[in-house]
Design a protein around this motif. Structure first.
Motif, short mmCIF file in Angstrom:
data_model
loop_
_atom_site.label_atom_id
_atom_site.label_comp_id
_atom_site.label_asym_id
_atom_site.label_seq_id
_atom_site.Cartn_x
_atom_site.Cartn_y
_atom_site.Cartn_z
N ARG A 2 1.11 -1.37 0.06
CA ARG A 2 0.39 0.38 -0.11
C ARG A 2 0.70 1.71 0.26
O ARG A 2 1.86 1.53 0.73
N PHE A 4 1.02 5.46 -0.19
CA PHE A 4 0.46 6.78 0.26
C PHE A 4 1.37 7.54 -1.33
O PHE A 4 2.70 8.25 -0.40
N VAL A 17 -3.85 6.94 -2.20
CA VAL A 17 -3.48 5.60 -1.23
C VAL A 17 -3.68 4.21 -2.80
O VAL A 17 -4.85 4.44 -3.24
N GLU A 19 -3.45 0.47 -3.85
CA GLU A 19 -2.93 -0.82 -3.55
C GLU A 19 -2.09 -1.80 -4.39
O GLU A 19 -3.12 -1.24 -5.14
N TRP A 20 -1.16 -2.43 -4.81
CA TRP A 20 -1.37 -3.39 -5.43
C TRP A 20 -1.21 -4.73 -4.85
O TRP A 20 -0.93 -5.72 -4.12
N CYS A 31 -7.21 1.58 -6.21
CA CYS A 31 -7.57 3.40 -5.43
C CYS A 31 -8.07 2.71 -4.37
O CYS A 31 -9.18 2.36 -3.78
N LYS A 32 -7.52 3.49 -2.96
CA LYS A 32 -8.56 2.75 -1.47
C LYS A 32 -8.79 4.83 -1.19
O LYS A 32 -9.68 4.51 -1.22
N TRP A 63 -5.02 5.11 6.75
CA TRP A 63 -4.62 4.41 5.82
C TRP A 63 -3.71 3.28 6.41
O TRP A 63 -3.32 2.09 5.39
N PRO A 65 -0.26 2.56 5.82
CA PRO A 65 0.61 2.52 3.98
C PRO A 65 1.86 2.06 4.19
O PRO A 65 2.11 1.93 5.96
N ASP A 66 2.29 0.90 3.56
CA ASP A 66 4.01 0.77 3.80
C ASP A 66 4.91 1.63 3.31
O ASP A 66 5.99 0.80 3.91
#
Length: 169
Positions: A2, A4, A17, A19-20, A31-32, A63, A65-66
């Motif tokens: 994920r 951002f 955001v 996400e793969w 798309c988040k 969110w 994210p990573d």
């Protein structure tokens, strides 16, 4: 993964955001979230910077994210504008650091090349391709949010390439 994405701006700072999901062979971009942080012109610069910082921290916490992906500084003819943009960018980097997140930075040409296939693409072309890649029903708005999504997509494409290169060695 994920990501951002942040598109720093002195009037609107866009975020998105992405996400793969899916497999290595058939990746799927999802798309988040997307949006823009409107910076009130009537407020002083320190107040606007605090707003960006607070809003980004809230969204990052929401969110989880990573990684955070941000556009690198580009050089402007107007030094005053470049300085203000740099301050907003610094706040975005600080927000990511305060959340303990790694930051990836990409040049504008590389982002456009990754998303559109042409490094000098116009904003409308970026919006169109982001819509297509994320299978969105409408063009992402505001345009700053589309740029933030493009930055996130660029990071995912880069990560995919690096992973595939590592797997082939």
């Amino acid at each position: 993964m994920r990501v951002f994405g942040i598109d720093c701006g002195t009037e609107v700072t866009g975020f998105g955001v992405v996400e793969w999901a899916g497999s290595k062979r058939e990746p799927c971009l999802v798309c988040k979230a997307l949006g823009g942080i409107q910076l009130p012109k009537a407020k002083s610069l320190p107040i606007r910077l605090e707003l960006v910082y607070r809003e980004l921290r809230e969204r990052l916490a929401q969110w989880q994210p990573d990684v955070v992906a941000v556009e690198e500084v580009f050089y402007s003819v107007n030094a005053k504008s470049a300085l203000k943009l740099g301050q907003v960018r610094g706040v975005a980097l600080l927000a990511a650091a305060c959340e303990g997140l790694p930051v990836a930075e990409y040049a504008p040409l590389r982002i456009k090349q990754s998303v559109v296939g042409y490094g000098l693409a116009k904003k409308e072309q970026v919006q169109f391709m982001v819509q297509r890649l994320l299978k969105l029903e409408e063009l992402p708005q505001p345009a700053d949010a589309a740029d933030a999504l493009a930055i996130a997509i660029c990071h995912i494409h880069t990560a995919q390439t690096l992973e595939l290169q590592g797997a082939s060695r």
